[in-house]
Design an enzyme around this catalytic site. Structure first.
Site, short mmCIF file in Angstrom:
data_model
loop_
_atom_site.label_atom_id
_atom_site.label_comp_id
_atom_site.label_asym_id
_atom_site.label_seq_id
_atom_site.Cartn_x
_atom_site.Cartn_y
_atom_site.Cartn_z
N CYS A 187 -23.40 -14.48 30.39
CA CYS A 187 -24.42 -14.06 31.04
C CYS A 187 -25.50 -13.23 30.36
CB CYS A 187 -23.58 -13.10 32.43
SG CYS A 187 -24.79 -12.88 33.87
N HIS A 237 -18.63 -15.69 35.29
CA HIS A 237 -17.85 -14.50 35.01
C HIS A 237 -16.59 -14.64 36.16
CE1 HIS A 237 -20.17 -11.85 37.81
NE2 HIS A 237 -21.10 -12.41 37.17
#
Lengths: 245, 429
Positions: free
Chosen positions: A95, A197
């Site tokens: 990310c 994630h």
């Protein structure tokens, strides 16, 4: 390195980039090494500390916009990670971390920031209100030999993969890189970036094993993985069922 | 610091619905009818749907209903509902209180609670969802605002934690309210830093992972002992007027009070100190506030000890990493078994990543049972933590497998509601 048989696992900036359970990836790599009899020395590097150059596996997690900018500022001044990657260390960045290790990203002030140039990607920002949030399923580049990836994304990035890297995977569900071309993440050599994630290794332990294989250079003994597999199949089933409705 | 005092003590105008414009009265009537229909249909208390209707009919209703009330707002990531209850109890020593006691904390629920108040109500003690604090503070013109804590919570649908602190700081700037703020949480101190009149409470901060970088300059925070300060700028912990010190409370005169609460845990002692500080602004003596708070046992089912299958279960709600960490610190020691249940429905946030922020190794040495829609996520988490556990589909199975004695049950939001429903249905069967 303290001993040749000891694996050094470096987690970069948990004080800034650990917003989405990113500690999980560190815990999972650590545990999967220990279960193979590989000793692990885990080093958590706070953002006012230097990044060691002698790590075998490096992890960078996700974070909010301002901490991302602060992390990038500090990492640009610290040659530790680039040195280690140049020497063959493995790196997984998630990310905000994925954006930072690229060539360029847009920060919280809407300004272009130089990344670390460790992966040939460029990240912009999607339209306001068009945040990519939700479950992701993605088929991995066959060259990596990994099963389908399952994860959760929550980002506003639009990441273009340059000629010096390859897309990590192609989404069958979710947005991934946000470019609309179905790509998710990127990799080159032993550097992997992803928006997933969950944390990503909790649903995809094979990714942890890939990094461990790169770091140790030897094939790993398979593990039982009963609960990881149960979770994977539940997620794949649930997400596919939701998609077909 | 200037002495914090409440303007107009005792001189507030008489509150009467006769003073409301006709449209507002109509809106209130309509909302009560809608709420009653919703209740009859078995859809909860009906306060939210009633409030939504009322606000549509009269958008400034919240402001009008606040006229004549001395309003206290309470917000933060964790402890809002319990602190609101403690403040309401303490303030009843000063006069009649209206409160959104059941935790309906968005504008519709708040409007509904105020609309349901009798004319005699003098104080409004209102829990406010973090995202709506600035707007509710604008509409209700509060005398005091309590800022408890800020930490990561449901990041897939809520604003980023730091963004929230920034919005509070902008939204509270220039307001006349006395802000009662936690001096131990850097994000709270930042949020309160635009307010003119702040009463600092040392309420503690167990979860520190969201405030390692300075909200003012981005520098790395230093945290020796209970203190904190930025290594690069002048941002630092303010000196508190009220403090929680272990099991005791220290008031502004340096008097030390033992806290004999029935509510368990450090976090609730901190909530009680904040509540005593707020009540004191309205002239409630510490003795009276503490005496009243002592009688609070369960809050909207939280901390309730219930009978189920011949066993005692204590029901604990924990919605985010900070909440889980505080909860682990208050449960009975091993070998008391613990049942854990996690869902990821809309009201919980659909991302379970946060369970990896929780240090489950604190649960070592006792039987652990895992339930909930996302029990497999929890199973992987516990396995990686090196813990022994069993996974079940139902509460009955988990309780049947538990060794004798009380059981601690920790669940996140919808999992908690489902368990309460299961237990209630079993009691009625």
């Amino acid at each position: 390195m303290i001993g040749e048989s000891r694996l050094r696992l470096v987690w970069i900036y948990p004080d800034l980039l650990s917003t989405y359970g990113d500690q999980g990836n560190a815990l999972i790599v650590e545990r999967r090494a220990l279960m193979r009899g590989i000793e692990v020395e885990r080093v958590d590097v706070r953002s006012d500390q230097p990044v060691p150059t002698s790590g075998d596996i490096y992890l960078i997690g996700g974070g909010e916009d301002r901490p991302q900018r602060l992390a990038a500022e500090r990492l640009r001044r610290d040659p530790g990670l680039a040195t280690a990657v140049g020497a063959g260390a493995a790196l997984l960045a998630v990310c905000a971390g994925y954006q930072i290790i690229g060539n360029e990203f847009i920060d919280d002030l809407d300004q272009s920031e130089a990344g670390l140039g460790l992966l040939d990607v460029r990240s912009g920002r999607g339209a306001p209100g068009k945040r990519c949030v939700g479950e992701v399923l993605a088929e991995v580049d066959p060259a990596l030999g990994l099963p389908v990836l399952s994860g959760f994304e929550n980002h506003q990035g639009v990441t273009h993969v340059g000629p010096g890297a390859k897309p990590l995977a192609r989404v069958t569900h979710g947005n991934g890189n946000g470019t609309g071309d179905g790509t998710e993440g990127a990799y080159a050599g032993r550097v992997i970036g992803t928006y997933m994630h969950g944390p990503v290794m909790s649903r995809n332990p094979a990714l942890a094993d890939l990094l461990l294989t790169w770091a140790t250079g030897v094939p790993l003994t398979p593990l039982g993985d009963h609960w990881h597999e149960q979770l994977r199949s539940e997620r794949l089933r649930t997400v596919r069922a939701a998609a077909s409705n | 610091m200037s002495g914090n005092s409440v303007p107009g003590q005792g001189g507030a105008p008489q509150r009467t619905s006769e003073a409301l414009p006709p449209r507002s009265k109509l809106a209130i009537t309509a909302s009560r009818v809608t709420a009653a229909i919703s209740r009859r249909a078995g859809k909860g208390s009906g306060s939210v749907i009633g409030g939504k209707l009322a606000l549509r009919l009269a958008p400034d209703l919240l402001a009008q209903l606040s006229v004549g009330l001395q309003v206290v707002l309470i917000s933060g990531t964790n402890g809002k509902t319990t602190t609101t209850r403690l403040v309401a109890e303490a303030m009843r020593a000063a006069g009649p209180v209206v409160s959104n006691a059941l935790g309906a904390n968005m504008p519709a629920g708040i409007t509904s609670a105020l609309a349901g108040a009798g004319n005699e109500a003098r104080y409004g003690v209102i829990e406010v969802d973090e995202k709506y604090l600035a707007g509710v503070a604008r509409d209700s013109d509060p005398v005091a605002i309590a800022l408890l804590n800020l930490s990561r919570d449901q990041l897939d649908r809520a604003a980023e934690t730091r963004m929230l602190a920034e919005k509070w700081r902008e939204g509270l700037s220039g307001r006349d309210a006395i802000v009662v703020a936690n001096a131990d949480d850097p994000l709270i101190v930042w949020a309160a830093s635009s307010s003119k009149d702040v009463l600092w409470v040392a309420a503690g901060q167990t979860w520190q992972e969201d405030s390692w970088s300075c909200p003012q300059c981005g520098g790395v925070m230093q945290r020796p002992g209970d203190d904190w300060f930025c290594s690069q700028c002048d941002f630092r912990r303010p000196s508190p007027t009220w403090s929680l010190a272990g099991d005791r409370m220290v008031d502004p005169d340096g008097r030390v009070w033992p806290l004999h609460l029935q509510l368990p845990g450090r976090a609730n002692r901190a909530n009680a100190v904040t509540a005593a500080a707020i009540a004191s602004l309205f002239g409630v003596p510490v003795e009276a506030a503490l005496e009243r708070m002592k009688h609070v046992t369960a809050v909207a089912g939280r901390y309730d000890v219930v009978d189920y299958m011949g066993r005692k279960l204590r029901l604990l709600l924990a919605k985010n990493p900070a909440g889980w960490v505080e909860t682990f610190s208050l449960i009975d020691p091993p070998p008391t078994p613990v049942i854990l249940s996690v869902n990821a429905l809309d009201a919980d946030g659909k991302d379970t990543s946060w369970i990896w922020d929780v240090d489950f190794t604190q649960l070592a040495g006792r039987p652990l049972f895992v339930l909930g829609q996302r029990r497999l996520d929890l199973a992987v988490r516990l396995e990686v933590a090196g813990l022994q556990f069993q996974v079940f589909e139902t509460l009955a199975q988990a309780v049947a497998a538990s060794p004798p004695g009380q059981i601690e049950v920790i669940a996140n939001y919808t999992a908690f509601q489902q368990l309460r429903k299961t237990i209630k249905e079993a009691a009625q069967a």
